[in-house]
Design a protein around this motif. Sequence first.
Motif, mmCIF file in Angstrom:
data_model
loop_
_atom_site.group_PDB
_atom_site.id
_atom_site.type_symbol
_atom_site.label_atom_id
_atom_site.label_comp_id
_atom_site.label_asym_id
_atom_site.label_seq_id
_atom_site.Cartn_x
_atom_site.Cartn_y
_atom_site.Cartn_z
ATOM 1 N N ALA A 600 -3.046 0.690 3.101
ATOM 2 C CA ALA A 600 -4.269 0.839 2.674
ATOM 3 C C ALA A 600 -4.447 0.914 1.243
ATOM 4 N N ASP A 601 -3.530 1.196 0.443
ATOM 5 C CA ASP A 601 -3.682 1.210 -0.916
ATOM 6 C C ASP A 601 -4.075 -0.070 -1.589
ATOM 7 N N GLY A 602 -4.212 -1.181 -0.497
ATOM 8 C CA GLY A 602 -4.750 -2.319 -1.426
ATOM 9 C C GLY A 602 -6.286 -1.987 -1.831
ATOM 10 N N ALA A 603 -6.315 -2.876 -3.153
ATOM 11 C CA ALA A 603 -7.669 -2.777 -3.728
ATOM 12 C C ALA A 603 -8.767 -3.086 -2.857
ATOM 13 N N GLU A 605 -9.812 -2.356 -0.025
ATOM 14 C CA GLU A 605 -10.142 -1.179 1.301
ATOM 15 C C GLU A 605 -11.607 -0.807 0.729
ATOM 16 N N THR A 606 -12.438 -0.520 1.858
ATOM 17 C CA THR A 606 -13.122 0.321 1.448
ATOM 18 C C THR A 606 -13.072 1.399 2.515
ATOM 19 N N VAL A 619 2.805 6.087 3.728
ATOM 20 C CA VAL A 619 2.385 5.362 2.406
ATOM 21 C C VAL A 619 0.853 5.419 2.390
ATOM 22 N N SER A 623 -1.620 7.242 -0.152
ATOM 23 C CA SER A 623 -2.419 6.544 -1.187
ATOM 24 C C SER A 623 -4.004 6.462 -0.935
ATOM 25 N N SER A 626 -6.319 8.011 -3.492
ATOM 26 C CA SER A 626 -6.377 7.061 -4.708
ATOM 27 C C SER A 626 -7.265 5.692 -4.710
ATOM 28 N N GLU A 630 -10.924 4.608 -6.292
ATOM 29 C CA GLU A 630 -10.886 3.602 -7.182
ATOM 30 C C GLU A 630 -12.275 2.528 -7.133
ATOM 31 N N LYS A 632 -15.884 2.105 -6.763
ATOM 32 C CA LYS A 632 -16.954 3.099 -7.238
ATOM 33 C C LYS A 632 -18.158 2.306 -6.635
#
Lengths: 632, 382
Positions: A600-603, A605-606, A619, A623, A626, A630, A632
């Motif tokens: 889920a630290d992929g960009a 993700e909502t 992991v 993450s 963060s 990221e 916003k």
Amino acid sequence: MWRLGLSLLAAMVLLFFGYSTAKTVTYDFNVTWVTANPDGLTERKVIGVNNQWPLPIIEVEKGDQLVVNMHNGLGDKNASIHFHGMYQNGTNEMDGPIMVTQCPIPPGADFVYNFTVNQNGTYWYHCHADYCYPDGYRQALIVHDTESYFYDQYEEEFTVTMSDWYHELVEGIAPDFLSVYNPTGAEPIPQAFLFNDTLNSNIMVKPNTTYLIRLINIGAFVAQYFYIEDHTFTIVEIDGIYTEPTEADTLYLAIAQRYAILLTTKNTTDKNYPIVTVADSALLDGIPSDLKLNQTNWLQYNADADHPQAVMTVDDATQLNPFDDITLIPHDRMPLLPEPDYTLELSVNMENLGNGAGYALLNNISYTAAKVPTIFSVMSSGDLSTNSLVYGEFTHPLVLEHNDVVQVILNNNDGGSHPFHLHGHAFQVIDRAPAYGATFYDYADGDPVPYDEANHTAFPQYPARRDTFVLPPQGYFVIRFVADNPGVWMFHCHIDWHLSQGLGLLFIEAPTQMQERLNIPQNHYDVCKAGGIPTEGNAAANTEDYLDLKGQNKQVGWLPAGFTARGIVALVFSCVSAVVGIIFLVVYGLSDLKFKGEGADGAAETSEVAGKGAGKTTVAEASRESSNEEIK
Amino acid sequence: MPNVFAPSVFFIVFREVLEAVIIVSVLLSFLKQCLGQPDQDQKIYKRLVRQVWFGSLSGVFVCLVIGGAFIGVFYGVGKDIWSKSEDLWEGIFYLIATVIITVMGLALLRVNKMKEKWRLKIAHALVDKAKHHNAKSWLGAWGKRNALFILPFITTMREGVEAVVFVGGVSLGLPATEFPLPVITGLLAGLLIGYLIYRGGNVLSIQLFLIASTSVLYLIAAGMFSKAIWSLQFHTFAQKVGSDVAEQGSGPGSYDITQSVWHVNCCSPQTDHGWDVFYALLGWQNSATYGSVISYNVYWIGIMVAVSCLLYEERTGSLPLKTQTLATLAKVPGLKGWAKKKQAISAEERAGIVRQGQAHLAGGVFHDSDGSLSEDNRQLAK
């Protein structure tokens, strides 16, 4: 016993005394395979007579009794003889087309043709069995006439045959012709064109002399133009009918057509003149580079002089301007027949039938021979013989009443020209469009133009008569004749390929009179027996009920039109599998949403979807914070 | 109107662009996670982001050049060769196109998986870079310093060249006029969807869009497969018939009746306008053969089987016999490396690799060039 070699009976002797009384002329024909190489290109198997090829020219005089004792020594092939142009009045059974007026003569069998020749002029004879005569079984038949109006105008006569020539047996070519892989029905292209069954020959002439030249196209497919450089000539006969002498320079001879011309030679012997025959390339589907379309033979005035090759004045055979035979006037000036008692309107179509091969149709019927030769159906059907049902649907039988005036209107829906031949008659040719010459191909593009009764050119007062007449591409012709010759007569396109495609029909002319007058020799029944072919019954060989056609020979069925049951099933199946397949894809695609949480630290993700994440790894957990920040 | 839009080209471009966008976005998010925090040096972060963008754009540029040359050569040289026996080539090209679309198409439905895959690959690449301590060589040093240029450069270029090859593959039989429109629209659509994914738009509607486009893609592919078989059959028919076959239009004689399942004398995709749309999208033929119908159905059945296997694998972690097969293959000398790679990597291993990658990104990459940073990075790596 059969003897090889031609034997003329003692009657021949009479000839030397100048008698023109009737005599019997007998030919013994032992038909066998021989080899020949007439074009110098390929030696091939041909059908010979008495072990010779080219075949003997049959020569008789008007009024003679002609007897041809034929023995089929081919071993592997049925045969017959049709004496093309002979009216056979009263001897229908001697006409020759198999399954029409006789049974095919099987290998080893003997057959006697015996009839009186009560006509004169230029004819020919040929095999009339399936895939037979293009193998070389054809030759001229000349009926001499000392009483013709031009008899004293010529010194000598010649016969000229012209013919297309294949290097393969017809049997070998035919399967590729009548095939799903030949949907256009493109006729096989010949490999050569022969002149008197040879090439580069000479006709020896003396200066300032008149000759009678008989021209015959004995080919299987291709019409030919004929002219002699720097000469004109006089037409005196077409297809056995004497005509008023008519000047011409170029002739068009379709298959089976004949002309007799008077030619007066020049007064010098300086030069030899090319006799030019040009194959009608418009009939050919394609012209192979090694096919020589125009042939040069010579009118030889002087054997020592140069023999020049013909100088072609046109690029294309169709630019030649041949004499239009419909304009000829018969010498006997027989007037136009009266209004017809029976009019028949036919149209020619070339179509693909259910097996994908190209067939020829006359009013949607592709001629398919009956199980019993039609003449025997007539003879055995008693009072029912006037009912056309007896003769089957696919022999396309048309019953004519005795002495009716018959008019045949033939419309051509096909883009090719067709030389139609009527057995047992010479017919009056009363209309044709387009005319020979520059306009001949005018209808070939665009829609066919049928005959219009209300609007046609005036019929000639003394129409030309002949037995083979060319139907123009997408045009029409109209002919008339009197049904005064009881018999079963075939009316067919003489292009042998087209006949094999079914371009023909049968006139059952005066069947009642046939039963009264015909006397079929036992020999004919013996030949049928030898070949295992019934000689009684209707077209389906039914001897019980002549109107029951169950089991008759049928033409190939029609092509399926559009969607048949199997097409619908196939289409439905295809649609169903496509829909089910897409459902599978949708299910698979939607299941991807379940894997959102993974890694889920992929960009992308909502936060809200991430919460639903299925496979939470350490992991991913770590993450998450963060990643939430990221976005916003 | 016809012959300006090849749907297959559109989808290939769309798919490849989407993949490239995902790579870039994965890289950017890596960077953001490791260096873009408010307490870190924004200057370095921005420089690295620039490096990523620069790398990706130059990759795209290079692949455009390669692609242009490729297509130029292709149309300059190739066209004459296959225009002669069109049906044969059409059949072969459609087969190639079908295989390409089929293999790459399903990945569109697994965008999330695709991201995961790329995260792993990038991390792997970073780790590998770091492992090769060849800092002494000039090239090695340069590579290390510009890792964030090289990585996106190579990956976008790879995707781009792949796209070019694939587009070439699916469009071998198409006229050049069918190219520009689908390439441009595919590019835009790919960028848009990629951006939406990056921004995290409505996941459901994005996924629905992807499902819809994948379905269309497979409809096209099924039609192409069927058409490929049809073309090959027609080629053999036309060979036997000779030149005459073209004379027949769509009427009798224009098809092999012995193979025909249905034939309507109209609606030919080649000659009747309007039907070419059905042809391009659904593989419509006015003259269906046993071959074309059976292959169409077989194709879909194949897709169903493949999807079932993938779903089963996802749910249970492995296909029956897969581990056994791979284990056996791993013993075969030549296939060892390949089979090893295919052997399932556990989630933990995966996480480990990603973590390592991030660590290297933060610490390893810059430790010679920028000492001040390395401390921060090391901290983060913990």
